[in-house]
Motif scaffolding. Structure first.
Motif, mmCIF file in Angstrom:
data_model
loop_
_atom_site.group_PDB
_atom_site.id
_atom_site.type_symbol
_atom_site.label_atom_id
_atom_site.label_comp_id
_atom_site.label_asym_id
_atom_site.label_seq_id
_atom_site.Cartn_x
_atom_site.Cartn_y
_atom_site.Cartn_z
ATOM 1 N N THR B 210 169.710 90.038 -28.464
ATOM 2 C CA THR B 210 170.929 89.214 -28.381
ATOM 3 C C THR B 210 171.927 89.531 -29.490
ATOM 4 O O THR B 210 173.025 88.990 -29.487
ATOM 5 N N GLY B 211 171.571 90.399 -30.437
ATOM 6 C CA GLY B 211 172.490 90.637 -31.567
ATOM 7 C C GLY B 211 172.712 89.350 -32.322
ATOM 8 O O GLY B 211 173.837 88.943 -32.594
ATOM 9 N N SER B 213 172.446 86.001 -35.013
ATOM 10 C CA SER B 213 172.759 85.770 -36.425
ATOM 11 C C SER B 213 172.202 84.401 -36.815
ATOM 12 O O SER B 213 171.034 84.141 -36.546
ATOM 13 N N ALA B 217 174.628 84.237 -41.961
ATOM 14 C CA ALA B 217 175.517 85.363 -41.631
ATOM 15 C C ALA B 217 176.726 85.443 -42.555
ATOM 16 O O ALA B 217 177.276 86.528 -42.768
ATOM 17 N N GLY B 221 175.648 88.803 -43.005
ATOM 18 C CA GLY B 221 176.038 89.440 -41.746
ATOM 19 C C GLY B 221 175.038 89.156 -40.636
ATOM 20 O O GLY B 221 174.102 88.363 -40.804
ATOM 21 N N THR B 222 175.225 89.833 -39.530
ATOM 22 C CA THR B 222 174.433 89.551 -38.332
ATOM 23 C C THR B 222 173.434 90.686 -38.057
ATOM 24 O O THR B 222 173.318 91.626 -38.830
ATOM 25 N N LYS B 224 173.898 92.906 -36.173
ATOM 26 C CA LYS B 224 174.690 94.132 -35.972
ATOM 27 C C LYS B 224 175.050 94.791 -37.299
ATOM 28 O O LYS B 224 175.700 95.832 -37.305
ATOM 29 N N ALA B 225 174.669 94.163 -38.414
ATOM 30 C CA ALA B 225 174.849 94.801 -39.727
ATOM 31 C C ALA B 225 173.718 95.825 -39.896
ATOM 32 O O ALA B 225 173.418 96.552 -38.952
ATOM 33 N N GLU B 226 173.085 95.860 -41.052
ATOM 34 C CA GLU B 226 172.114 96.947 -41.270
ATOM 35 C C GLU B 226 170.712 96.434 -41.586
ATOM 36 O O GLU B 226 169.987 97.049 -42.355
ATOM 37 N N LYS B 258 171.882 100.870 -32.955
ATOM 38 C CA LYS B 258 172.865 99.853 -32.566
ATOM 39 C C LYS B 258 173.053 99.776 -31.046
ATOM 40 O O LYS B 258 173.528 98.767 -30.533
ATOM 41 N N LEU B 259 172.716 100.858 -30.375
ATOM 42 C CA LEU B 259 172.829 100.869 -28.919
ATOM 43 C C LEU B 259 171.995 99.739 -28.310
ATOM 44 O O LEU B 259 172.344 99.163 -27.281
ATOM 45 N N PHE B 260 170.879 99.414 -28.966
ATOM 46 C CA PHE B 260 169.961 98.423 -28.406
ATOM 47 C C PHE B 260 170.221 97.007 -28.934
ATOM 48 O O PHE B 260 169.692 96.047 -28.402
ATOM 49 N N ILE B 261 171.017 96.928 -30.008
ATOM 50 C CA ILE B 261 171.269 95.605 -30.591
ATOM 51 C C ILE B 261 172.382 94.924 -29.792
ATOM 52 O O ILE B 261 173.510 95.397 -29.759
ATOM 53 N N GLY B 262 172.023 93.860 -29.128
ATOM 54 C CA GLY B 262 172.981 93.176 -28.256
ATOM 55 C C GLY B 262 172.890 93.637 -26.810
ATOM 56 O O GLY B 262 173.635 93.153 -25.968
#
Lengths: 528, 528
Positions: B210-211, B213, B217, B221-222, B224-226, B258-262
């Motif tokens: 779901t990406g 947070s 956050a 960050g979320t 989608k950060a690192e 990141k392709l898989f995050i979210g």
């Protein structure tokens, strides 16, 4: 026009057979300088020689037609250039020694509409298209394509379009430089800054393309964190997309912003980005000397894992050779001790910094540091930091008549001492001189290896090769922040495995089925 | 088995015509409970009714064969379940009111090999595959697919595999819960933690999907950060890839992590992730009351843009209704003032917190705060924070007999007061009761809207619809941290534009050409 470097003194590495994976036959054209405006014909004739890497690209005749069409599409002086020097300068860099080729044409774009026109013409005639702006990258990212390429120069699009102070964000064109952005914010009295700080001169488009970072990454992360709220991109189809709205967070579907970060212009051409800004926080610069790198790195590990870790904005390692180079380059008034050294940037209020520095001092002393001191004035702090930022310049200035091959790798922090130790030993054995600087807080390590002639550059190239393999075997990467370009494509499979690289190719093929956007970069054999 | 919720009291929203974009005919099966183990036949016969969304999926007979094959591939008790309750419970959630469908089979996997087997069988028989672990998501992410689906239950793979304290990272299986990870680190005396803090019970796999947070956050960050250094994923092809090595930074090619995050399980099934950890820093909780939301938000903006901004770990907004709900729910000993309230978590050393709190106090007072106080003990701080975390429970407990529809949107912080104001007005006009909590530091806003019956749920659904449109028009997103699932697919084009959504579809089609991985989520019409 950005920092179009003079390529005449770029060292030809054509004899280094490991490098010459693809024969870029155009190099000779680089070596003689001419201001003569070449007609398309004379230029194109020189493109007849090499066998194109992909037979599906446009022929010489197609390129000629494309150039004509570009002239109609982008009227005005110097918008479409085929001057030999321009083609050469935009297709190679004095920062790198990878094989390169001049472009067929360089076009200067001023709007999204311009970019779309260029992309559509490039697609119509199947001519590869290579984006260009700051020209600071090290791995041949903007090198011309052997069978001909359109270089799309974004550097004229360098405007800040909107600053939203209350929301802490800013919208700018892809050609804007991070230093200019921060200067503008300061000048306007806005207490915010953009924390990604790669090499001087880098532009937002290139920073997105390489997935850059810099000294601030310890505290703020890299381009792959959340500093780009959205990007507006022209796709190979000619369609223009904006990846996200301006809200700080979103979990609305795939993270298409991140798709372009690190893609080196192979999936889309950056036009506009919305940057998230961070509040300016007072900083102070400190320096600690160590008897060896191992002790320096173990101190960093301990510091970053303590509760004062978040106050460490940067930790940079400069080895004894680098310290000596700074002294010799004559940049500093008082010479530094020639020892492996950590440069810290601490951040916070006066009280926080003072408390953090006590903790840092205690830890570095426990790890054998012989000296720990703060820059006594703001000017001294700035100078100290500048010395780090200009490591390449100092390295070259201290060794007149040499050239320098810069490379970087990154490993888990705990592996860094071993990596530095083995690399220094290896370089000494090969008889090569080098300085080492590293974003040691992240395990990121830069070697600046010197050479004078073709024999030495071959030796450098081989040492870089060994360094990369060493890093990958330590669970590290062949490139911490400089990207792949054409310089590191050969390591991708070893580092990530065939199936992960195949996934990249799957994405590339789907978005750019004609392989027109910066082909040969990231994966040379993207379509094999 | 994760938190498989009892779906019997999930409110059927089948009358809400705006929601019923696709007819999930299986709902009736949910309403009657039975412990009877259903033979595959009786289950499958109930799957004959609905028209499959895609005619290319396997037939009833194919599903039957797939189940048989799964039984052989995963021997052992309860590994392959077709018990009706299990199918229903794994295919719907009491946290959401989107149309749902039971799965055809639920399989429990224990290794990468198991996942590969399931994926290969699913591909062989063209049966959609839906990942499941924490079951806490709100937008129908793990709902069953109408024409039949294999639910792959990852919750038994919840192990921490490796902790690298010196490098500040940790490797774990996708079913591990963030709270368990942090508890384990604490128990082992390792002064590090994983900062992503979505809803209680969430697992790493779902958090990546779901990406996510949470309250942290603002500072960290979320997803989608690192925080995810790499992920090991099973692709629709059955291939297993690891996206990156363990180094903190890498610019080696496309950011496939990141392709898989979210991506909500539509591109790959998470198996293992390497998490970056942050050092534990002392915190203190404070609370400030305001006469209205506008004043509270303007105070937050000013605080975050000052040099003390980095010491703010969290800023949560609880509106007057939420404060009243906490009082009524009887969780607190002393009732809170019923006013719009900010909860702060400040971080740093004693000196830093004390200095930051002075600055915060000065700013909130300037913005009209009537009261600012610290939790006087650690226990009080913990209780205070728990109250925020259990907003949903308090909201429900204070309104016995009601159900609650939770939704979130996110806008640039400066737009938040207007959004809150207009939304509260709109809800009042519609006669709906709601509490509001928000990660106000990020502009992220959650409405918990109450209802009792079918008429009211229709009204809630319409109010949510208006809220989302309002947020998108303010340069915001339809979902700040809960993802799209099936609940918000219809807003994606409005928010991002057709071409951006088309780019998502292009990527999906390339990686999952048979549309087998969690189809219908993110974009319902992914293949149209």
């Amino acid at each position: 026009m950005g920092t179009a470097h003079n390529a005449s003194d770029a060292f030809s590495s054509s004899d280094s057979d490991r490098l010459v994976k693809h024969v870029y036959h155009q190099r000779e054209a680089v070596d003689s300088h001419s201001d003569t405006e070449l007609g398309s014909d004379s230029l194109l004739s020189s493109l007849d020689t090499p066998a194109p890497l992909s037979s599906s690209y446009g022929t010489t005749e197609d390129i000629k037609k494309a150039i004509e069409e570009l002239r109609h599409a982008l009227p005005g002086e110097h918008r479409v250039q085929t001057n030999r020097d321009t083609l050469v300068l935009h297709g190679s860099s004095e920062n790198s020694y990878h094989p390169s080729s001049p472009h067929s044409v360089v076009v200067q774009v001023k709007s999204t509409e311009d970019v779309v026109k260029v992309v559509n013409i490039s697609r119509k005639y199947k001519v590869p298209i290579v984006p260009y702006s700051g020209a600071t990258s090290l791995e041949g990212h903007f090198n011309g394509y052997p069978s001909g390429s359109v270089c799309i120069d974004m550097s004229a699009m360098d405007q800040i379009l909107e600053i939203n102070e209350a929301d802490g964000d800013l919208r700018c064109q892809a050609g804007a430089r991070w230093e200019d952005i921060n200067r503008t914010l300061k000048k306007k009295g806005i207490p915010l800054f953009f924390p990604l700080d790669p090499g001087p001169g880098a532009t937002i488009g290139g920073m997105i393309g390489t997935g850059c970072s810099g000294t601030n990454a310890v505290r703020y992360g890299t381009a792959k964190a959340e500093w780009f709220l959205n990007v507006t991109v022209v796709l190979p189809s000619g369609k223009v997309i904006k990846t996200r709205q301006r809200a700080r967070k979103s979990s609305a579907g795939f993270d298409t912003t991140k798709l372009f970060i690190g893609a080196e212009g192979t999936l889309g051409i950056m036009r506009i980005a919305t940057l998230r800004l961070a509040p300016c926080v007072p900083t102070k610069v400190a320096m600690a000397q160590f008897p060896n790198v191992e002790k320096a790195v173990s101190a960093v590990q301990e510091i970053l894992n303590t509760a004062c870790g978040p106050h460490i904005q940067c930790v940079e390692l400069l080895d004894d050779h680098m310290m000596s180079a700074i002294n010799t380059a004559g940049i500093v008034e008082q010479p530094y001790p020639v020892q492996d050294t950590l440069f810290f940037k601490l951040q916070g209020s006066f009280e926080c910094i003072s408390e953090t520095s006590k903790i840092v001092q205690r830890i570095v002393q426990r790890h054998g540091s012989t000296r720990f001191e703060f820059a006594s004035t703001d000017q001294e702090a700035e100078d100290l930091w500048e010395n780090r930022k200009y490591a390449l310049v100092s390295t070259l200035a201290s060794h007149p008549g040499t050239k320098c091959w810069t490379t970087d790798v990154c490993v888990p922090v705990s592996k860094l001492p071993q990596l530095v130790y083995e690399t220094k030993e290896d370089l000494a054995k090969a008889g090569l001189k080098s300085t080492i600087v590293g974003h040691v807080g992240d395990g990121n390590f830069h070697a600046l290896i010197l050479f004078r002639d073709e024999k030495e550059v071959k030796s450098v190239s081989e040492a870089v090769h060994r360094l990369i393999h060493r890093a990958i075997e330590m669970d590290g990467t062949c490139t911490g922040e400089h990207g792949i370009g054409i310089g590191k494509t050969e390591y991708l499979v070893k580092e990530l495995g065939e199936d992960t690289v195949e996934l990249m190719k799957t994405v590339k093929r789907a978005i750019d089925p004609l392989n027109l956007f910066n082909p040969g970069k990231v994966c040379l054999d993207m379509f094999q």
